[in-house]
Design a protein around this motif. Structure first.
Motif, mmCIF file in Angstrom:
data_model
loop_
_atom_site.group_PDB
_atom_site.id
_atom_site.type_symbol
_atom_site.label_atom_id
_atom_site.label_comp_id
_atom_site.label_asym_id
_atom_site.label_seq_id
_atom_site.Cartn_x
_atom_site.Cartn_y
_atom_site.Cartn_z
ATOM 1 N N GLY A 255 0.786 -1.232 0.000
ATOM 2 C CA GLY A 255 0.000 0.000 0.000
ATOM 3 C C GLY A 255 0.812 1.272 0.000
ATOM 4 N N LEU A 256 2.022 1.237 -0.534
ATOM 5 C CA LEU A 256 2.891 2.416 -0.477
ATOM 6 C C LEU A 256 2.568 3.431 -1.568
ATOM 7 C CD1 LEU A 256 6.214 0.546 0.325
ATOM 8 C CD2 LEU A 256 4.722 1.777 1.916
ATOM 9 N N LYS A 257 1.886 3.037 -2.600
ATOM 10 C CA LYS A 257 1.396 3.931 -3.644
ATOM 11 C C LYS A 257 2.531 4.719 -4.296
ATOM 12 C CE LYS A 257 -2.932 2.824 -2.812
ATOM 13 N NZ LYS A 257 -3.816 2.179 -3.799
ATOM 14 N N GLU A 258 2.215 5.960 -4.712
ATOM 15 C CA GLU A 258 3.134 6.757 -5.523
ATOM 16 C C GLU A 258 4.343 7.263 -4.743
ATOM 17 O OE1 GLU A 258 4.589 8.384 -8.973
ATOM 18 O OE2 GLU A 258 2.747 7.192 -8.812
ATOM 19 N N GLU A 259 4.140 7.670 -3.497
ATOM 20 C CA GLU A 259 5.207 8.353 -2.772
ATOM 21 C C GLU A 259 5.606 7.684 -1.457
ATOM 22 O OE1 GLU A 259 5.485 12.812 -3.229
ATOM 23 O OE2 GLU A 259 3.298 12.569 -3.253
ATOM 24 N N GLY A 260 4.915 6.631 -1.060
ATOM 25 C CA GLY A 260 5.242 5.984 0.195
ATOM 26 C C GLY A 260 6.470 5.090 0.085
ATOM 27 N N TYR A 261 7.045 4.782 1.230
ATOM 28 C CA TYR A 261 8.222 3.897 1.245
ATOM 29 C C TYR A 261 8.302 3.175 2.578
ATOM 30 C CZ TYR A 261 10.410 7.529 4.103
ATOM 31 O OH TYR A 261 10.679 8.429 5.108
ATOM 32 N N TRP A 262 9.134 2.143 2.580
ATOM 33 C CA TRP A 262 9.378 1.292 3.750
ATOM 34 C C TRP A 262 10.879 1.309 4.014
ATOM 35 C CZ3 TRP A 262 6.203 -1.855 6.793
ATOM 36 C CH2 TRP A 262 6.838 -2.847 7.559
ATOM 37 N N LEU A 263 11.254 1.594 5.238
ATOM 38 C CA LEU A 263 12.673 1.653 5.588
ATOM 39 C C LEU A 263 12.882 0.842 6.861
ATOM 40 C CD1 LEU A 263 14.794 4.960 5.630
ATOM 41 C CD2 LEU A 263 15.435 2.846 6.767
ATOM 42 N N ASP A 264 13.598 -0.277 6.729
ATOM 43 C CA ASP A 264 13.855 -1.172 7.865
ATOM 44 C C ASP A 264 15.329 -1.033 8.249
ATOM 45 O OD1 ASP A 264 13.126 -3.022 9.786
ATOM 46 O OD2 ASP A 264 13.764 -4.711 8.557
ATOM 47 N N ILE A 265 15.560 -0.610 9.473
ATOM 48 C CA ILE A 265 16.921 -0.350 9.952
ATOM 49 C C ILE A 265 17.294 -1.433 10.962
ATOM 50 C CG2 ILE A 265 18.447 1.363 11.019
ATOM 51 C CD1 ILE A 265 16.049 3.380 10.393
ATOM 52 N N GLY B 4 8.779 7.165 -4.372
ATOM 53 C CA GLY B 4 8.874 6.735 -2.984
ATOM 54 C C GLY B 4 10.296 6.397 -2.586
ATOM 55 N N LEU B 5 11.040 5.767 -3.492
ATOM 56 C CA LEU B 5 12.432 5.439 -3.181
ATOM 57 C C LEU B 5 13.283 6.692 -3.033
ATOM 58 C CD1 LEU B 5 13.376 2.242 -5.178
ATOM 59 C CD2 LEU B 5 13.630 2.638 -2.735
ATOM 60 N N ILE B 6 12.988 7.718 -3.825
ATOM 61 C CA ILE B 6 13.707 8.983 -3.655
ATOM 62 C C ILE B 6 13.478 9.512 -2.249
ATOM 63 C CG2 ILE B 6 13.808 11.394 -4.392
ATOM 64 C CD1 ILE B 6 13.161 10.393 -7.238
ATOM 65 N N TRP B 7 12.232 9.486 -1.789
ATOM 66 C CA TRP B 7 11.959 9.970 -0.412
ATOM 67 C C TRP B 7 12.605 9.060 0.626
ATOM 68 C CZ3 TRP B 7 11.441 14.286 -2.009
ATOM 69 C CH2 TRP B 7 10.385 14.821 -2.736
ATOM 70 N N ALA B 8 12.710 7.773 0.334
ATOM 71 C CA ALA B 8 13.379 6.864 1.273
ATOM 72 C C ALA B 8 14.848 7.230 1.432
ATOM 73 C CB ALA B 8 13.238 5.416 0.786
ATOM 74 N N ARG C 279 7.331 3.261 8.079
ATOM 75 C CA ARG C 279 6.392 3.213 6.937
ATOM 76 C C ARG C 279 5.896 4.638 6.764
ATOM 77 N NH1 ARG C 279 0.778 2.296 5.754
ATOM 78 N NH2 ARG C 279 0.550 1.194 3.775
ATOM 79 N N ASP C 280 6.255 5.254 5.650
ATOM 80 C CA ASP C 280 6.071 6.696 5.516
ATOM 81 C C ASP C 280 5.371 7.034 4.205
ATOM 82 O OD1 ASP C 280 6.315 9.270 6.455
ATOM 83 O OD2 ASP C 280 8.398 9.527 5.831
ATOM 84 N N TYR C 281 4.541 8.088 4.223
ATOM 85 C CA TYR C 281 3.746 8.471 3.060
ATOM 86 C C TYR C 281 3.127 9.837 3.351
ATOM 87 C CZ TYR C 281 0.897 6.222 6.564
ATOM 88 O OH TYR C 281 0.370 5.863 7.770
ATOM 89 N N PRO C 282 2.710 10.564 2.300
ATOM 90 C CA PRO C 282 2.131 11.896 2.513
ATOM 91 C C PRO C 282 0.622 11.859 2.668
ATOM 92 C CG PRO C 282 2.489 11.551 0.193
ATOM 93 C CD PRO C 282 2.960 10.288 0.884
ATOM 94 N N ARG C 283 0.079 12.936 3.250
ATOM 95 C CA ARG C 283 -1.369 13.104 3.313
ATOM 96 C C ARG C 283 -1.895 13.799 2.059
ATOM 97 N NH1 ARG C 283 -5.138 16.622 7.522
ATOM 98 N NH2 ARG C 283 -6.972 15.280 7.412
#
Length: 771
Positions: free
Chosen positions: A388-398, A412-416, A437-441
């Motif tokens: 569900g990350l869509k156009e701008e969301g991303y997942w970052l596991d540290i 989304g990868l650019i924002w990651a 798990r990050d994404y815009p409103r």
């Protein structure tokens, strides 16, 4: 017109929902009133009190024959109580206004009915927002009153809907105010009276205000979904959207989440071609049992220390803390997903550059598989749609030894990678382990700069792009042409002198008149290749550059070269094109085609362009036809149109095309946000009262204290406020603007450094509001 306040009645302080008690009755009496697309509540100004073109019929009891309207007082005989029940609620309509008495905030407006009625729902249309509290009361005899609803605080918008605590019976209903603002803001200290354009009274609350939204459910396969509320028999209901499509999709799918999240959703109830849209409902989405990697510290419930949420700008949407740290000095490689290297190379190189700049470590860029990661690897790869990350969301596991960055799309990868660089910059002893798990409103988050009046260098524009990217702002609008404000130029003593005022056109153009004179500024401009360079550079950073050529006003750079197409009926209008003259539209379209056409066009193929369209002072029909001509040409080129809102001040019979057209609302008198939303435009908030910077002018800097209370879907100016539904994709976001008005006779000596300073100051706050 009525507006949706983007809040359900259940969230009003002191007002309890009557929906449960009324729902069965409402399902049988499906006579509700609301207007479509903008969720307009209880619209229509005639005795039928219908909801207009799309809504269901419903009767406004206040307009019934024999109803007497009285009040405790009036300001004068021009503001009688009957004017608050005449079916007219536009800004220029008649209104009731109480006596203006400091220290006496209690006033009342009363409706006396010939026969006893049932009351359930009230719409109030405030002339100004100075009321701080009121009650709605019902009586059978006009002497003994029962409280039916209580409001404490300032109404969010000038139109306010109230669901009574319980359906009430009586012959009398009154609104009684209890508190009025005495602040200097908007001169409320000097207007201690209460003023209502209209008060509507209904026997039943609209169905869309009484929906019982179910809780999130989990299917047998572990997936989650949001069921639809029940609708009355014979009616259909569908989910219109949510303010976070990365959590609740338009089909009701609920995606995996790391934290509990509050999401607003909206619905449409329809029967045939009639429909009403709901206010926002709030859905609590619990965290899901979702494990990206069983060995990740983020999923280790036995960890003795759980890392706190990292402090970033903008703040990440979801965080699940793990234990331990990823130490920057241990990083060795950036691993691109095998088979996707061509797409991933630029973000990998950007991350490599950031890592070296911030840590001094030179990372090797290679390709490989996530399953084969080694200690010290940072992985860049693509995720499936199920996340569900869509156009701008991303997942970052540290993790202690590795970092995994994944997104569904390249944006989304650019924002990651931006977040990874921000984490590195604030690492301290190390980057805290955990999962993001990050994404815009909002989909549109940006800045718009005027280089038409004052040239800004390519280097400065690139610096603006980089800074926008660092805050996950994805739009840079560039206003390419403009001129001195003629009324203050000192050159408006004659038409001929007005043509000598300063004007700029900042992009290389081949457009010339019969004398060989061109429109391109000689004191500073960008070549076609420099523009394409800027566009490519920005795209690599996740920022879309939107070129604006502003016509038919602000066009002195054109009219002084082609005076035969100037309005020029008076000195202050020589910068306006005369759209009634044959050949004017062809001239403008010839200019645009120079940048739209060709194998390698100057303006990005498939991109977004801004056609201007603000502050035109001539014929409204000519303006509207010109707008349609421009929209048609741009859309036929395969691009999306953005324009300034001006249609409210330029009325006419011609309907301007709105499908897939973005409108920047800069002034509520020139374009009413709710009206434009209802006409089908996608709306961007650029309201001058809160989002305009004029260095050295009246809007020298944005007011950060005001912005702390600002919301992107709230349009407020002076005593007026409207709110569009955040759940709608057509409430796209916001763009703040910097205008170089202070040139020529108004010059205050502001430098490019001063421009950058004013741009930077509100950026962290605004990016946080929009993300």
């Amino acid at each position: 017109m009525a507006k949706n306040n983007d809040k359900t009645q259940r969230d009003y302080p002191g007002i309890k929902t009557a929906c449960l008690a009324m729902l069965a009755l409402l399902f049988l009496l499906a006579c509700v009133l609301l207007r479509g697309d903008g969720g307009e509540l209880l619209g229509g100004g005639d005795a039928a009190a219908g909801a207009g073109e799309h809504g269901f019929y419903y009767e406004n009891l206040a307009l019934m024959p024999g109803v007497e309207v009285t009040a405790d007082s009036v300001e004068n005989d021009s503001f009688l109580p009957q004017l608050a029940a005449d079916g007219k609620k536009n800004a220029g309509a008649g209104r009731w206004s109480s006596a203006n008495e400091a220290g006496a905030p209690e006033h009342w407006l009363q409706f006396s009915f010939p026969q006893e009625q049932s009351f359930a729902f009230v719409s109030l249309y405030w002339e100004r927002l100075n009321v701080l509290g009121f009650v709605i009361e019902v009586s059978r005899d006009g002497e003994h009153w029962t409280q039916a609803a209580l409001w404490e605080g300032t109404p969010e918008t000038n139109e306010q809907q109230v669901v009574l605590d319980n359906p009430a019976q009586g012959r009398f209903l009154r609104l009684r105010t209890t508190a009025v603002s005495d602040t200097e803001e908007n001169q409320y200290l000097y207007y201690q009276n209460v003023s209502l354009l209209e008060m509507e009274v209904y026997a039943q609350a609209p169905v869309s205000w009484c929906l019982q939204v179910p809780e999130i459910r989990t299917a047998e396969d572990g997936s989650r979904f949001l069921p639809l509320p029940e609708a009355p028999a014979g009616y259909e209901i569908r989910l219109l959207g949510s303010d976070y499509e990365e959590i609740i999709d338009e089909d009701g799918t609920v995606y995996p989440t790391l934290e509990e999240k509050a999401v607003t959703v909206g619905y449409r109830i329809s029967q045939g071609d009639k429909y009403e849209d709901s206010p926002s409902y709030y859905v609590t989405v619990p965290p899901s049992v979702f494990t990206d990697n069983p060995e990740s510290p983020a999923d280790n419930s036995e960890a003795s220390v759980v890392n706190d949420r990292p402090r970033l700008s903008p703040e990440v949407s979801e965080w699940k803390g793990g234990a331990g740290f990823f130490f920057p000095g241990d990083a060795k490689r950036i691993v691109m997903q095998a088979g996707r290297e061509a797409e991933l190379r630029q973000p990998a190189l950007d991350l490599q550059e950031s890592w070296k700049k911030l840590s001094g470590e030179e990372l090797t860029v290679v390709s490989g598989e996530e399953a084969s990661l080694q200690t010290g690897d940072i992985y860049l790869g693509f995720a499936g749609k199920e996340m569900g990350l869509k156009e701008e969301g991303y997942w970052l596991d540290i993790r202690p030894g590795t970092m995994v960055l994944r997104a569904e799309k390249l944006q989304g990868l650019i924002w990651a990678t931006v977040t990874a660089a921000n984490l590195l910059e604030n690492a301290g002893e190390g980057i805290p382990c955990g999962t993001i798990r990050d994404y815009p409103r909002y989909s549109v988050r940006g800045f718009h700069i005027d280089i038409g009046r004052r040239m800004v260098s390519l280097e400065t524009l690139k610096q603006i792009v980089l800074t926008l990217s660092e805050h996950k702002m994805n739009n840079l609008g560039v206003h390419l042409n403009d001129n001195e404000i003629l009324s203050t130029s000192g050159k408006n003593d004659s038409i001929s002198n007005a043509f000598t005022a300063y004007a700029g056109f900042r992009l290389e153009s081949g457009l010339k008149n019969s004398r060989g004179e061109g429109i391109t500024s000689q004191d500073g401009s960008l070549t076609r290749e420099e523009w394409k360079e800027l566009t490519r550079f920005a795209a690599e950073k996740g920022v879309q550059v939107i070129p604006e050529i502003d016509t038919p006003a602000h066009s002195l750079a054109l009219t002084r070269i082609f005076p035969e197409y100037a309005l020029a009926d008076e000195p202050d209008n020589v910068d306006q094109l005369d759209l009634g003259k044959k050949g004017t539209v062809d001239l403008v379209q010839k200019l645009w085609k120079e940048y739209l056409e060709g194998e390698d066009p100057v303006f990005e193929a498939g991109g977004l362009v801004h056609i201007g369209m603000d502050e035109y002072f001539a014929d409204g029909e000519d303006y509207r036809s010109f707008a349609n001509d421009m929209i048609s040409m741009i859309q036929e080129s395969g691009r999306t149109v953005r324009m300034w809102g001006s249609l409210s001040r330029l009325p006419g019979r011609t309907q301007v095309a709105s499908e897939n057209v973005q409108m920047q609302i800069w002034n509520m008198e020139w374009a009413d946000p709710q009206d434009m939303y209802e006409e089908g435009f996608t709306i961007i908030n650029s309201l001058n009262s809160s989002l305009y910077i004029i260095p050295g002018g009246g809007y020298d800097r944005l007011d950060l204290e005001v912005l702390k209370q600002w919301e992107p879907n709230l349009f407020a100016a002076g005593t007026q406020a409207e709110m569009l539904p955040a759940y709608s994709g057509r409430m796209a976001g916001a763009v703040y603007c910097l205008w170089n008005d202070t040139i020529g006779s108004l010059d205050t000596g502001v430098t490019e450094e001063g421009i950058l300073e004013r741009f930077l100051e509100p950026l962290p706050l605004l990016s946080g509001k929009l993300w």
